[in-house]
Write an enzyme that holds these catalytic residues in place. Sequence first.
Site, PDB file in Angstrom:
ATOM      1  CB  SER A  23      -0.957  -0.001   1.211  1.00  0.00           C
ATOM      2  OG  SER A  23      -0.244  -0.223   2.397  1.00  0.00           O
ATOM      3  N   GLY A  24       0.218   2.389  -0.173  1.00  0.00           N
ATOM      4  CA  GLY A  24       0.876   3.681  -0.069  1.00  0.00           C
ATOM      5  C   GLY A  24       2.025   3.879  -1.057  1.00  0.00           C
ATOM      6  CB  ILE A  25       5.329   5.542  -0.556  1.00  0.00           C
ATOM      7  CG1 ILE A  25       4.780   6.926  -0.153  1.00  0.00           C
ATOM      8  CG2 ILE A  25       6.641   5.687  -1.331  1.00  0.00           C
ATOM      9  CD1 ILE A  25       5.585   7.641   0.928  1.00  0.00           C
ATOM     10  CG  ASP A  44       2.616  -4.684   3.251  1.00  0.00           C
ATOM     11  OD1 ASP A  44       2.941  -3.621   2.685  1.00  0.00           O
ATOM     12  OD2 ASP A  44       1.902  -4.695   4.291  1.00  0.00           O
ATOM     13  CG  ASP A  67       7.319  -8.319  11.399  1.00  0.00           C
ATOM     14  OD1 ASP A  67       7.935  -7.273  11.114  1.00  0.00           O
ATOM     15  OD2 ASP A  67       6.840  -8.529  12.531  1.00  0.00           O
ATOM     16  CB  VAL A  68      10.762  -5.655   7.232  1.00  0.00           C
ATOM     17  CG1 VAL A  68      10.338  -5.964   5.821  1.00  0.00           C
ATOM     18  CG2 VAL A  68       9.993  -4.480   7.816  1.00  0.00           C
ATOM     19  CE1 TYR A 161       7.566   7.348  10.406  1.00  0.00           C
ATOM     20  CE2 TYR A 161       7.833   9.727  10.572  1.00  0.00           C
ATOM     21  CZ  TYR A 161       7.631   8.595   9.802  1.00  0.00           C
ATOM     22  OH  TYR A 161       7.512   8.706   8.436  1.00  0.00           O
ATOM     23  CE  LYS A 165      10.500   6.768   8.515  1.00  0.00           C
ATOM     24  NZ  LYS A 165      10.652   5.717   7.493  1.00  0.00           N
ATOM     25  CB  THR A 195       0.060   6.904   2.353  1.00  0.00           C
ATOM     26  OG1 THR A 195       0.736   7.230   3.566  1.00  0.00           O
ATOM     27  CG2 THR A 195       0.889   7.338   1.158  1.00  0.00           C
TER      28      THR A 195
HETATM   29  N1  LIG Z   1       3.057   9.257   4.049  1.00  0.00           N
HETATM   30  C1  LIG Z   1       3.895  10.151   4.542  1.00  0.00           C
HETATM   31  O1  LIG Z   1       3.493  11.291   4.810  1.00  0.00           O
HETATM   32  C2  LIG Z   1       5.354   9.822   4.754  1.00  0.00           C
HETATM   33  C3  LIG Z   1       6.230  10.875   5.034  1.00  0.00           C
HETATM   34  C4  LIG Z   1       7.577  10.588   5.240  1.00  0.00           C
HETATM   35  C5  LIG Z   1       8.026   9.283   5.182  1.00  0.00           C
HETATM   36  N2  LIG Z   1       7.135   8.273   4.926  1.00  0.00           N
HETATM   37  C6  LIG Z   1       7.664   6.915   4.917  1.00  0.00           C
HETATM   38  O2  LIG Z   1       7.301   6.243   3.737  1.00  0.00           O
HETATM   39  C7  LIG Z   1       7.236   4.837   3.984  1.00  0.00           C
HETATM   40  C8  LIG Z   1       5.933   4.296   3.419  1.00  0.00           C
HETATM   41  O3  LIG Z   1       4.860   4.864   4.144  1.00  0.00           O
HETATM   42  P1  LIG Z   1       3.417   5.099   3.523  1.00  0.00           P
HETATM   43  O4  LIG Z   1       3.131   6.526   3.671  1.00  0.00           O
HETATM   44  O5  LIG Z   1       3.310   4.487   2.179  1.00  0.00           O
HETATM   45  O6  LIG Z   1       2.535   4.326   4.611  1.00  0.00           O
HETATM   46  P2  LIG Z   1       1.483   3.117   4.437  1.00  0.00           P
HETATM   47  O7  LIG Z   1       1.010   2.849   5.830  1.00  0.00           O
HETATM   48  O8  LIG Z   1       0.493   3.432   3.379  1.00  0.00           O
HETATM   49  O9  LIG Z   1       2.387   1.914   3.917  1.00  0.00           O
HETATM   50  C9  LIG Z   1       3.330   1.275   4.726  1.00  0.00           C
HETATM   51  C10 LIG Z   1       3.313  -0.207   4.378  1.00  0.00           C
HETATM   52  O10 LIG Z   1       4.292  -0.858   5.202  1.00  0.00           O
HETATM   53  C11 LIG Z   1       3.724  -2.080   5.681  1.00  0.00           C
HETATM   54  N3  LIG Z   1       4.372  -2.491   6.920  1.00  0.00           N
HETATM   55  C12 LIG Z   1       4.288  -1.915   8.140  1.00  0.00           C
HETATM   56  N4  LIG Z   1       4.991  -2.615   9.035  1.00  0.00           N
HETATM   57  C13 LIG Z   1       5.560  -3.650   8.376  1.00  0.00           C
HETATM   58  C14 LIG Z   1       6.384  -4.733   8.759  1.00  0.00           C
HETATM   59  N5  LIG Z   1       6.772  -4.884  10.040  1.00  0.00           N
HETATM   60  N6  LIG Z   1       6.766  -5.616   7.811  1.00  0.00           N
HETATM   61  C15 LIG Z   1       6.366  -5.480   6.530  1.00  0.00           C
HETATM   62  N7  LIG Z   1       5.572  -4.478   6.100  1.00  0.00           N
HETATM   63  C16 LIG Z   1       5.170  -3.582   7.019  1.00  0.00           C
HETATM   64  C17 LIG Z   1       2.248  -1.729   5.909  1.00  0.00           C
HETATM   65  O11 LIG Z   1       1.431  -2.896   5.977  1.00  0.00           O
HETATM   66  C18 LIG Z   1       1.955  -0.865   4.702  1.00  0.00           C
HETATM   67  O12 LIG Z   1       1.506  -1.617   3.586  1.00  0.00           O
HETATM   68  C19 LIG Z   1       7.375   4.662   5.499  1.00  0.00           C
HETATM   69  O13 LIG Z   1       8.698   4.293   5.827  1.00  0.00           O
HETATM   70  C20 LIG Z   1       7.077   6.050   6.034  1.00  0.00           C
HETATM   71  O14 LIG Z   1       7.670   6.314   7.267  1.00  0.00           O
HETATM   72  C21 LIG Z   1       5.816   8.517   4.707  1.00  0.00           C
END
Ligand SMILES: NC(=O)c1ccc[n+]([C@@H]2O[C@H](COP(=O)([O-])OP(=O)(O)OC[C@H]3O[C@@H](n4cnc5c(N)ncnc54)[C@H](O)[C@@H]3O)[C@@H](O)[C@H]2O)c1
Length: 252
Positions: A23-25, A44, A67-68, A161, A165, A195
């Site tokens: 999902s997401g990014i 995931d 689970d990473v 968090y 980062k 996201t």
């Molecule tokens: N969305 C933002 O505003 C934002 C900003 C800065 C950085 N980020 C970073 O971008 C990355 C992606 O975030 P996103 O916004 O797409 O969030 P998201 O929640 O949409 O996606 C994160 C994905 O990681 C998976 N995940 C979580 N824990 C896990 C684990 N232990 N093992 C395997 N998979 C796991 C989740 O199931 C999910 O599918 C993250 O590292 C987040 O910190 C996001």
Amino acid sequence: MTAPAADTAFFRDRVVLVTGGASGIGRAVTEKLLAAGAKLAVWDLRDDRLAELARTYGAQVLTRHVDVSDKAAVDTAAAEVASRLGPIDHVVNNAGIIGRRMTVRELDAAELERVLAVNLKSAFYVSSAFCRHTSDKPQRSIVGLSSIAARTGGMVGSIAYATTKGAMSSFTVALAKELAPAVRVNALAPGVIDTEIQNDVFADPKQIAAMADVIPLKRLGTAAEVADAAVWLLSPASAYITGVVLDVSGGR
Ligand SMILES: NC(=O)c1ccc[n+]([C@@H]2O[C@H](COP(=O)([O-])OP(=O)(O)OC[C@H]3O[C@@H](n4cnc5c(N)ncnc54)[C@H](O)[C@@H]3O)[C@@H](O)[C@H]2O)c1
């Protein structure tokens, strides 16, 4: 204006591992690379989303519940990727969580450990597995996900968090030195991106407006915009760039 497609000539014979790619990014990166012809391994915890990816893209994507933050699970899954798809050429260390909103005073050891393990230790585990299962192709690369929270400190209540980062940014610079010249290592530092990790922000129009107001480009970002930067850093279009943390934050 639509973004340029990923370099199909380059990615067609590449094996890419995306963590948190359901999902997401991570999902946006996965879809762009699949469209470019790459073979993807997606790890995931979201089984419903993993199943949907597998249904949509078939044998081009190997989806696994991994689970990473679990080193043994990462090691087993990485060996499987190499044997099923071939040696790994690229990694996107993307999986991450914000964790429960807690100040440093409230933060208990278990929650601190969970955020450190998912956001930071995972990058060590996955990058180490990459080194053991990588190819000998030229132009290999790794992209990690930091955040502008590394320098802003993030929202009050997300100190764990923000700290992970900040460490991801240091990890990127150090790993780039270790793996040069064979493998380039860079990271992205997104601002606020639409996201599910930001569900509480996006549920409140007033909060969206307040956040957009302090961003020079006056809006929040999309997963596709971050994915475009990730694909660029993975590809030879950024061949002379390593050890860099690139803001994707609308100027914030
Ligand atoms: N969305 C933002 O505003 C934002 C900003 C800065 C950085 N980020 C970073 O971008 C990355 C992606 O975030 P996103 O916004 O797409 O969030 P998201 O929640 O949409 O996606 C994160 C994905 O990681 C998976 N995940 C979580 N824990 C896990 C684990 N232990 N093992 C395997 N998979 C796991 C989740 O199931 C999910 O599918 C993250 O590292 C987040 O910190 C996001």
